[in-house]
Design an enzyme around this catalytic site. Structure first.
Site, PDB file in Angstrom:
ATOM      1  N   GLY A 308       5.739   6.978  14.775  1.00 21.92           N
ATOM      2  CA  GLY A 308       4.822   7.119  13.637  1.00 21.92           C
ATOM      3  C   GLY A 308       3.722   6.594  13.747  1.00 21.92           C
ATOM      4  O   GLY A 308       2.320   6.293  14.272  1.00 21.92           O
ATOM      5  N   TYR A 350       6.199  -5.171   1.201  1.00 20.89           N
ATOM      6  CA  TYR A 350       7.395  -5.687   2.143  1.00 20.89           C
ATOM      7  C   TYR A 350       6.522  -7.292   1.986  1.00 20.89           C
ATOM      8  O   TYR A 350       7.324  -7.416   3.737  1.00 20.89           O
ATOM      9  CB  TYR A 350       6.918  -4.879   3.073  1.00 20.89           C
ATOM     10  CG  TYR A 350       7.071  -3.439   3.146  1.00 20.89           C
ATOM     11  CD1 TYR A 350       8.073  -2.648   2.852  1.00 20.89           C
ATOM     12  CD2 TYR A 350       6.568  -2.376   3.939  1.00 20.89           C
ATOM     13  CE1 TYR A 350       8.608  -1.301   3.082  1.00 20.89           C
ATOM     14  CE2 TYR A 350       5.779  -1.620   3.080  1.00 20.89           C
ATOM     15  CZ  TYR A 350       7.131  -0.754   3.066  1.00 20.89           C
ATOM     16  OH  TYR A 350       7.666   0.838   2.651  1.00 20.89           O
ATOM     17  N   CYS A 378      -4.833  -5.014 -11.833  1.00 19.11           N
ATOM     18  CA  CYS A 378      -4.270  -5.254 -12.705  1.00 19.11           C
ATOM     19  C   CYS A 378      -3.281  -5.556 -12.668  1.00 19.11           C
ATOM     20  O   CYS A 378      -2.067  -5.024 -13.368  1.00 19.11           O
ATOM     21  CB  CYS A 378      -3.962  -4.810 -14.048  1.00 19.11           C
ATOM     22  SG  CYS A 378      -5.601  -5.500 -14.976  1.00 19.11           S
ATOM     23  N   GLU A 379      -2.494  -6.920 -11.664  1.00 17.08           N
ATOM     24  CA  GLU A 379      -1.378  -7.085 -10.731  1.00 17.08           C
ATOM     25  C   GLU A 379      -0.906  -8.134 -10.369  1.00 17.08           C
ATOM     26  O   GLU A 379      -2.165  -8.637  -9.361  1.00 17.08           O
ATOM     27  CB  GLU A 379      -0.636  -6.105 -10.257  1.00 17.08           C
ATOM     28  CG  GLU A 379       0.195  -6.398  -9.477  1.00 17.08           C
ATOM     29  CD  GLU A 379       1.689  -5.235 -10.594  1.00 17.08           C
ATOM     30  OE1 GLU A 379       1.080  -4.245 -11.663  1.00 17.08           O
ATOM     31  OE2 GLU A 379       2.891  -6.049 -10.014  1.00 17.08           O
ATOM     32  N   TYR A 407       1.044   4.150   6.856  1.00 15.21           N
ATOM     33  CA  TYR A 407       1.590   3.730   5.764  1.00 15.21           C
ATOM     34  C   TYR A 407       0.838   3.152   4.927  1.00 15.21           C
ATOM     35  O   TYR A 407       1.765   2.015   4.358  1.00 15.21           O
ATOM     36  CB  TYR A 407       2.551   2.858   6.023  1.00 15.21           C
ATOM     37  CG  TYR A 407       4.411   3.597   6.957  1.00 15.21           C
ATOM     38  CD1 TYR A 407       4.742   5.220   6.688  1.00 15.21           C
ATOM     39  CD2 TYR A 407       4.287   3.445   8.432  1.00 15.21           C
ATOM     40  CE1 TYR A 407       5.960   5.490   7.373  1.00 15.21           C
ATOM     41  CE2 TYR A 407       5.270   3.649   9.164  1.00 15.21           C
ATOM     42  CZ  TYR A 407       5.739   5.280   9.130  1.00 15.21           C
ATOM     43  OH  TYR A 407       6.630   5.360   9.504  1.00 15.21           O
TER      44      TYR A 407
HETATM   45  N1  LLP Z   1      11.408   9.029  12.078  1.00 20.03           N
HETATM   46  C1  LLP Z   1      12.336   8.897  10.755  1.00 20.03           C
HETATM   47  C2  LLP Z   1      13.725   9.861  10.464  1.00 20.03           C
HETATM   48  C3  LLP Z   1      12.054   8.096   9.789  1.00 20.03           C
HETATM   49  O1  LLP Z   1      12.308   7.853   8.964  1.00 20.03           O
HETATM   50  C4  LLP Z   1      10.375   7.180   9.986  1.00 20.03           C
HETATM   51  C5  LLP Z   1      10.197   6.207   9.286  1.00 20.03           C
HETATM   52  C6  LLP Z   1       9.775   7.474  12.046  1.00 20.03           C
HETATM   53  C7  LLP Z   1      11.157   8.087  12.622  1.00 20.03           C
HETATM   54  C8  LLP Z   1       9.278   6.454  12.119  1.00 20.03           C
HETATM   55  O2  LLP Z   1       8.907   5.458  12.420  1.00 20.03           O
HETATM   56  P1  LLP Z   1       7.735   4.837  13.114  1.00 20.03           P
HETATM   57  O3  LLP Z   1       7.414   5.228  14.241  1.00 20.03           O
HETATM   58  O4  LLP Z   1       6.245   4.764  12.311  1.00 20.03           O
HETATM   59  O5  LLP Z   1       8.714   3.133  12.974  1.00 20.03           O
HETATM   60  N2  LLP Z   1       6.588   2.789   4.652  1.00 20.03           N
HETATM   61  C9  LLP Z   1       7.216   1.316   5.607  1.00 20.03           C
HETATM   62  C10 LLP Z   1       8.201   2.249   6.727  1.00 20.03           C
HETATM   63  C11 LLP Z   1       9.008   3.567   6.620  1.00 20.03           C
HETATM   64  C12 LLP Z   1       9.198   4.179   7.713  1.00 20.03           C
HETATM   65  C13 LLP Z   1       9.951   5.454   7.177  1.00 20.03           C
HETATM   66  N3  LLP Z   1      10.769   5.966   8.152  1.00 20.03           N
HETATM   67  C14 LLP Z   1       5.770   0.890   5.436  1.00 20.03           C
HETATM   68  O6  LLP Z   1       4.939   0.883   5.452  1.00 20.03           O
HETATM   69  O7  LLP Z   1       5.996   0.348   6.989  1.00 20.03           O
END
Ligand code: LLP
Length: 457
Positions: A308, A350, A378-379, A407
């Site tokens: 992702g 994070y 406002c935070e 994200y």
């Molecule tokens: N597959 C599954 C089942 C997942 O849960 C995720 C991410 C991905 C693939 C993709 O992962 P990536 O390649 O993007 O690392 N909101 C957080 C990240 C949460 C990731 C959730 N799952 C942030 O902003 O860092």
């Protein structure tokens, strides 16, 4: 005094965009100002206002191609890269990744619908989630989308649907491999105490259960160990563990043909980050699956992965306009921008770090001021940069924050009733809108004042 080097001077790795802070088409125009995808950022803001999300098509496509090429080069079996759409879900993104031959992973009816509207073929979509609703499961089944079974509740419902319709359903199952990796605890998912997937110790019971169903066909195995990971070892271990499970499943009559290792490859947000390249990551995963299959004389499964962040993050930037300054002598100087935690909730969630520059002084010549960049919400915690060194700047100047493609828009909110920014795509000097800017009026669309309150006023 030694002049501090700007990260914009670093050589850009066009093959593995996740190794750069900036989009691969970043350049400085003859006016000394920042341009991306051949477009002057200042001109885009004059036309489309700020804050503004911008995606660079060349960076996006290069990231997709890096995965495709590496899989073709390092994995002799079938393979399918799947884009984790939670990183940035839109009709445009679905369309783009599909044109690059990717599949897509969705976790809600909204993401599924977006993928279908964007033209992703049903057979290339997978449906995840630890608490899918009945409606979502039915939507997936009715659209021939493969469900990744996360728990017994999913299994019961899929068994019920397949029996009532008398149709065979191919499923994948997600398990937690018990692999620890070094990343923020909120984005770590592969450890034993994770809310996602079946515990590895439960798999034999599960395989026996699936064998006893009439219509469920176990087609694949899935695991995802976490996000923004720089180490290669966890994924090397994962490949091996998964092959062993496929072999174990054979005892229960299952011929698992798809092995999905999830996503997780990190990107370079700041100069302190040094992620592996996309090719190194794919090579590591492929080699471990290949080796384990060879040792066990196992036919190669279709290798799937679900990136992702490493597809979309580096392609994205966010532009803000500087508003108020507040100097607290001897302590800090706040510089406030026209967005913040509603368009980028990652710093407050994070404690994430980013890189930024002034659009009219991208090389940051003479960075003699230290600022805290605050959002407009406002935070007190709405701070995008705790401390950043910038050259002289003033109200009305533009700031570009890099690495915001993943994200950010997908986790954005309307906190304080602030409308979401527009999103643009840039390519070869042209800019196109891929998401329209919300207006304050849009935010009233779902408010309802019950009749008796209208009468009262
Ligand atoms: N597959 C599954 C089942 C997942 O849960 C995720 C991410 C991905 C693939 C993709 O992962 P990536 O390649 O993007 O690392 N909101 C957080 C990240 C949460 C990731 C959730 N799952 C942030 O902003 O860092």
């Amino acid at each position: 005094m030694e002049e501090k080097k700007s990260f914009l001077i670093e050589k850009i790795d066009i093959k593995s965009p996740n190794k750069n802070i900036v989009p691969i088409t970043s350049s400085i125009g003859s006016d000394g100002k920042l341009s991306i995808g051949g477009c002057s950022i200042e001109e885009l803001v004059n036309k489309y206002d700020s804050p503004l999300y911008i995606l660079d098509e060349a960076t996006l496509r290069n990231s997709c191609r890096a995965y495709k090429k590496a899989l073709e080069k390092h994995y002799p079996g079938e393979s399918l890269p799947i884009y984790a759409s939670k990183a940035n879900s839109s009709i445009f993104m679905s369309n783009l990744i599909s044109s690059e031959g990717f599949g897509l992973d969705a976790v809600s009816e909204g993401e599924l619908l977006t993928a279908l509207k964007g033209g992703v073929p049903n057979e290339k979509i997978v449906f995840h989630g630890n608490n899918k609703s009945d409606k979502e499961i039915e939507f997936a089944v009715n659209n021939n989308i493969k469900v990744i079974v996360d728990n017994d509740y999913d299994l019961e419902r899929l068994e019920g649907i397949s029996n009532s319709l008398s149709i065979d359903l191919e499923i994948m199952i997600r398990f937690t491999p018990g692999i620890e990796c070094h990343t923020h605890e909120y984005i770590r998912t592969g450890s034993f105490d994770s809310k996602f997937g079946f515990g590895i110790e439960y798999l034999d019971t599960l395989f026996a259960r699936v064998s006893n169903t009439k219509h469920l066909k176990l087609k694949g195995l899935h695991a995802h160990i976490g996000s923004q990971i720089f180490e290669l070892d966890p994924h090397r271990d994962l490949g091996e563990i998964m092959v062993n499970i496929i072999i174990d499943a054979k005892k229960f009559g299952h011929n698992i043909k798809e092995l999905n290792v999830g996503g997780g490859l990190g990107i370079k947000y700041t100069e302190n980050d040094d992620p592996p390249s996309i090719e190194e990551w794919v090579k590591t995963v492929s080699a471990s699956v290949l080796k384990a299959c060879k040792r066990n004389n196992l036919e190669l499964p279709t290798l799937m992965c679900e990136p992702g962040r490493s597809i979309v993050s580096t392609a994205g930037i966010t532009i803000y306009k500087i508003g108020a300054f507040k100097e607290i002598p001897g302590i800090k100087t706040y510089l406030s921008v026209d967005g913040g935690m509603s368009d980028n909730p990652r710093p407050i969630t994070y404690q994430s770090n980013y890189s930024a520059c002034l659009v009219n002084n991208p090389f940051n010549i003479n960075p003699k001021n230290k600022y805290t960049i605050a959002g407009k919400h406002c935070e007190s915690g709405d701070v995008l940069f705790k401390e950043i060194e910038l050259a002289d700047c003033k109200t009305g100047d533009l700031i570009c924050v890099f690495g915001t493609g993943a994200y950010n828009i997908s986790m954005s909110s309307n906190y304080n009733r602030i409308p979401r920014p527009a999103a643009l795509l840039v390519c070869d000097g042209e800019a196109e809108i891929i998401q329209r800017r919300e207006s304050p009026l849009d935010l009233l669309k779902y408010d309802v004042l019950p009749d008796r309150f209208i009468k009262q006023n």
